[in-house]
Design a protein around this motif. Structure first.
Motif, PDB file in Angstrom:
ATOM      1  N   SER A 138       0.859  -1.186   0.000  1.00  0.00           N
ATOM      2  CA  SER A 138       0.000   0.000   0.000  1.00  0.00           C
ATOM      3  C   SER A 138       0.892   1.232   0.000  1.00  0.00           C
ATOM      4  CB  SER A 138      -0.936  -0.071   1.213  1.00  0.00           C
ATOM      5  OG  SER A 138      -1.756   1.055   1.271  1.00  0.00           O
ATOM      6  N   SER A 139       0.544   2.245   0.777  1.00  0.00           N
ATOM      7  CA  SER A 139       1.322   3.496   0.764  1.00  0.00           C
ATOM      8  C   SER A 139       0.981   4.341   1.978  1.00  0.00           C
ATOM      9  CB  SER A 139       0.976   4.294  -0.498  1.00  0.00           C
ATOM     10  OG  SER A 139       1.444   5.632  -0.390  1.00  0.00           O
ATOM     11  N   ILE A 140       1.944   5.128   2.404  1.00  0.00           N
ATOM     12  CA  ILE A 140       1.690   6.166   3.410  1.00  0.00           C
ATOM     13  C   ILE A 140       0.481   7.024   3.004  1.00  0.00           C
ATOM     14  CG2 ILE A 140       3.332   7.756   2.281  1.00  0.00           C
ATOM     15  CD1 ILE A 140       4.010   8.922   4.981  1.00  0.00           C
ATOM     16  N   ASN A 141       0.312   7.214   1.699  1.00  0.00           N
ATOM     17  CA  ASN A 141      -0.757   8.118   1.260  1.00  0.00           C
ATOM     18  C   ASN A 141      -2.139   7.481   1.332  1.00  0.00           C
ATOM     19  OD1 ASN A 141       1.152  10.041   1.021  1.00  0.00           O
ATOM     20  ND2 ASN A 141       1.411   9.837  -1.203  1.00  0.00           N
ATOM     21  N   GLY A 142      -2.184   6.152   1.494  1.00  0.00           N
ATOM     22  CA  GLY A 142      -3.449   5.486   1.818  1.00  0.00           C
ATOM     23  C   GLY A 142      -3.808   5.690   3.281  1.00  0.00           C
ATOM     24  N   GLN A 143      -2.801   6.005   4.098  1.00  0.00           N
ATOM     25  CA  GLN A 143      -3.029   6.204   5.533  1.00  0.00           C
ATOM     26  C   GLN A 143      -3.337   7.659   5.867  1.00  0.00           C
ATOM     27  OE1 GLN A 143       0.933   4.367   6.581  1.00  0.00           O
ATOM     28  NE2 GLN A 143      -0.339   3.119   7.928  1.00  0.00           N
ATOM     29  N   ASN A 178      -1.169  -9.506   5.042  1.00  0.00           N
ATOM     30  CA  ASN A 178      -0.688  -8.286   5.690  1.00  0.00           C
ATOM     31  C   ASN A 178      -0.447  -7.180   4.665  1.00  0.00           C
ATOM     32  OD1 ASN A 178      -0.231  -9.077   8.653  1.00  0.00           O
ATOM     33  ND2 ASN A 178       0.768 -10.751   7.549  1.00  0.00           N
ATOM     34  N   THR A 179      -0.293  -5.972   5.181  1.00  0.00           N
ATOM     35  CA  THR A 179      -0.018  -4.802   4.334  1.00  0.00           C
ATOM     36  C   THR A 179       1.299  -4.169   4.760  1.00  0.00           C
ATOM     37  OG1 THR A 179      -2.385  -4.340   4.119  1.00  0.00           O
ATOM     38  CG2 THR A 179      -0.890  -2.508   3.680  1.00  0.00           C
ATOM     39  N   VAL A 180       2.064  -3.747   3.775  1.00  0.00           N
ATOM     40  CA  VAL A 180       3.227  -2.893   4.023  1.00  0.00           C
ATOM     41  C   VAL A 180       2.896  -1.542   3.397  1.00  0.00           C
ATOM     42  CG1 VAL A 180       5.648  -2.507   3.419  1.00  0.00           C
ATOM     43  CG2 VAL A 180       4.888  -4.788   4.100  1.00  0.00           C
ATOM     44  N   SER A 181       3.066  -0.475   4.165  1.00  0.00           N
ATOM     45  CA  SER A 181       2.754   0.868   3.653  1.00  0.00           C
ATOM     46  C   SER A 181       4.023   1.718   3.574  1.00  0.00           C
ATOM     47  CB  SER A 181       1.710   1.542   4.557  1.00  0.00           C
ATOM     48  OG  SER A 181       0.457   0.909   4.391  1.00  0.00           O
ATOM     49  N   PRO A 182       4.677   1.673   2.408  1.00  0.00           N
ATOM     50  CA  PRO A 182       5.902   2.472   2.267  1.00  0.00           C
ATOM     51  C   PRO A 182       5.606   3.964   2.208  1.00  0.00           C
ATOM     52  CG  PRO A 182       5.767   0.748   0.572  1.00  0.00           C
ATOM     53  CD  PRO A 182       4.420   0.869   1.208  1.00  0.00           C
ATOM     54  N   GLY A 183       6.562   4.745   2.691  1.00  0.00           N
ATOM     55  CA  GLY A 183       6.532   6.179   2.460  1.00  0.00           C
ATOM     56  C   GLY A 183       7.209   6.492   1.137  1.00  0.00           C
ATOM     57  N   GLN A 204       9.734  16.779   5.337  1.00  0.00           N
ATOM     58  CA  GLN A 204       8.784  16.296   6.360  1.00  0.00           C
ATOM     59  C   GLN A 204       9.154  14.901   6.895  1.00  0.00           C
ATOM     60  OE1 GLN A 204       5.130  16.277   4.165  1.00  0.00           O
ATOM     61  NE2 GLN A 204       5.115  18.493   3.898  1.00  0.00           N
ATOM     62  N   ILE A 205      10.264  14.327   6.410  1.00  0.00           N
ATOM     63  CA  ILE A 205      10.641  12.963   6.832  1.00  0.00           C
ATOM     64  C   ILE A 205      11.681  13.065   7.952  1.00  0.00           C
ATOM     65  CG2 ILE A 205      11.626  10.754   6.087  1.00  0.00           C
ATOM     66  CD1 ILE A 205      10.735  11.445   3.211  1.00  0.00           C
ATOM     67  N   PRO A 206      11.310  12.667   9.177  1.00  0.00           N
ATOM     68  CA  PRO A 206      12.254  12.805  10.294  1.00  0.00           C
ATOM     69  C   PRO A 206      13.610  12.141  10.062  1.00  0.00           C
ATOM     70  CG  PRO A 206      10.067  12.387  11.145  1.00  0.00           C
ATOM     71  CD  PRO A 206       9.980  12.238   9.648  1.00  0.00           C
ATOM     72  N   VAL A 207      13.639  10.988   9.384  1.00  0.00           N
ATOM     73  CA  VAL A 207      14.930  10.328   9.139  1.00  0.00           C
ATOM     74  C   VAL A 207      15.775  11.157   8.162  1.00  0.00           C
ATOM     75  CG1 VAL A 207      16.020   8.217   8.224  1.00  0.00           C
ATOM     76  CG2 VAL A 207      14.097   8.027   9.784  1.00  0.00           C
ATOM     77  N   GLY A 240      10.221   6.342   7.306  1.00  0.00           N
ATOM     78  CA  GLY A 240      11.204   7.275   7.859  1.00  0.00           C
ATOM     79  C   GLY A 240      10.617   8.199   8.911  1.00  0.00           C
ATOM     80  N   GLY A 241       9.443   7.823   9.429  1.00  0.00           N
ATOM     81  CA  GLY A 241       8.818   8.616  10.488  1.00  0.00           C
ATOM     82  C   GLY A 241       7.890   9.713   9.976  1.00  0.00           C
ATOM     83  N   GLN A 242       7.646   9.747   8.649  1.00  0.00           N
ATOM     84  CA  GLN A 242       6.827  10.843   8.097  1.00  0.00           C
ATOM     85  C   GLN A 242       5.386  10.798   8.599  1.00  0.00           C
ATOM     86  OE1 GLN A 242       6.652  11.039   3.800  1.00  0.00           O
ATOM     87  NE2 GLN A 242       5.274  12.801   3.838  1.00  0.00           N
ATOM     88  N   TYR A 243       4.886   9.601   8.829  1.00  0.00           N
ATOM     89  CA  TYR A 243       3.520   9.469   9.352  1.00  0.00           C
ATOM     90  C   TYR A 243       3.514   8.346  10.368  1.00  0.00           C
ATOM     91  CZ  TYR A 243      -1.478   8.792   9.710  1.00  0.00           C
ATOM     92  OH  TYR A 243      -2.761   8.679  10.195  1.00  0.00           O
ATOM     93  N   MET A 244       3.146   8.697  11.605  1.00  0.00           N
ATOM     94  CA  MET A 244       3.160   7.704  12.685  1.00  0.00           C
ATOM     95  C   MET A 244       1.743   7.504  13.202  1.00  0.00           C
ATOM     96  SD  MET A 244       6.500   9.040  14.754  1.00  0.00           S
ATOM     97  CE  MET A 244       8.026   9.488  13.931  1.00  0.00           C
ATOM     98  N   GLY A 245       1.017   6.598  12.561  1.00  0.00           N
ATOM     99  CA  GLY A 245      -0.323   6.270  13.056  1.00  0.00           C
ATOM    100  C   GLY A 245      -0.218   5.162  14.094  1.00  0.00           C
ATOM    101  N   TRP A 246      -1.286   4.855  14.742  1.00  0.00           N
ATOM    102  CA  TRP A 246      -1.294   3.693  15.634  1.00  0.00           C
ATOM    103  C   TRP A 246      -2.709   3.212  15.867  1.00  0.00           C
ATOM    104  CZ3 TRP A 246      -2.027   4.014  21.401  1.00  0.00           C
ATOM    105  CH2 TRP A 246      -2.614   5.247  21.774  1.00  0.00           C
TER     106      TRP A 246
END
Ligand code: CAA
Length: 246
Positions: A138-143, A178-183, A204-207, A240-246
């Motif tokens: 998937s993608s960070i942008n789906g989140q 399972n899903t992997v959501s890359p940034g 915007q990417i903390p790393v 890289g920490g750009q979006y930290m959902g939980w």
């Protein structure tokens, strides 16, 4: 480790190539599909020069018939698909008020429709054999959503809805989903984003940098491992920490 047959859709792309190579390095037999024959053959030759041998089969994953024929050919050549990575994806970025029906449908059909089209022909065999590993890329942008990506974000969010339903239906058959959501990873897809826009995203990417395709492939390999048998319905963010959902 048991050698398995793995099908990675969109394996000739940036993240797809890294996934194919990582699964091969784990000892699996890896197949991928292609639409553009010349591009796929050049890709295969380049991989062979580096010691990787993959099976490539023509097939557009946006079409149910073409995807079923592609899976059939992979199974004829390698045996039943035991690991499926739904990775194929495209972008048609534009703000929604400018988006055409074609731009919407192309992205929905390729990125989300492909999950039905490719998984449907492999799921019965996995259930019969009582073993399977399915991973959606998937993608960070789906989140989090993304300006200019209503089509892509809708498809990518839908992929995880697909994951968590399939995970419930197939858990008792030894199949994890399972899903992997890359940034933002340094692939052609991300490098096509205008440089000024991309620089603002990287800020915007903390790393502090784009991701490496191998950093995504590593997580895919983890989900396919025998020992990951109790992990199902998860969505692993690698951004890289750009979006930290939980
Ligand atoms: N938030 C708020 N406003 C924004 C914005 C944002 N993120 N991005 C652009 N805008 C604003 C601009 O400031 C501008 O405002 P004004 O008209 O007031 O000046 C307005 O929107 C128009 O912006 P553009 O000039 O950029 O419009 P455009 O039509 O030329 O391009 C776009 C729009 C195609 C969305 C372009 O901004 C773009 O490419 N953005 C990046 C989209 C993106 O991140 N795609 C990811 C591709 S990689 C991928 O998908 C892999 C993955 O999974 C991560």
């Amino acid at each position: 480790m048991t050698a398995r047959v793995a099908l990675v859709t969109g394996g000739t792309g940036g993240i797809g190539t890294a996934i194919c190579r990582h699964l091969a390095s784990l000892g699996h037999k890896v197949a991928t599909n292609y639409r553009d024959e010349a591009k796929a053959k050049a890709w295969l030759e380049a991989q062979q020069k580096e010691g990787f041998d993959f099976t490539i089969v023509k097939g557009d994953v946006a079409s149910a018939d073409a995807a079923a024929a592609m899976v059939h050919e992979v199974e004829q050549r390698l045996g039943p698909v035991e690991i499926l990575i739904n990775n194929a994806g495209i972008t048609r970025d534009t703000t929604f008020h400018k988006m055409s029906a074609q731009q919407w449908q192309d992205v929905i059909n390729t990125n989300l429709g492909s999950c039905f089209n490719v998984t449907r022909p492999v799921i019965d065999g996995m259930r019969e054999r009582k073993w399977g590993r399915i991973v959606q890329i998937s993608s960070i942008n789906g989140q989090k959503g993304q300006y200019g990506q209503a089509n892509y974000a809708a498809a990518k969010a839908g992929m995880h809805g697909f994951t968590i339903s399939l995970a419930q239906e197939n858990a008792k058959f030894g199949i994890t989903v399972n899903t992997v959501s890359p940034g933002y990873v340094g692939t052609d897809m991300v490098m096509a984003v205008p440089e000024d826009v991309r620089n603002k995203i990287v800020a915007q990417i903390p790393v502090g940098r784009l991701g490496d395709p191998d950093e995504i492939a590593f997580a895919v390999g983890f989900f396919t491992d025998e020992r990951a048998r109790w992990i199902t319905g998860a969505n692993l963010a690698i951004n890289g920490g750009q979006y930290m959902g939980w």
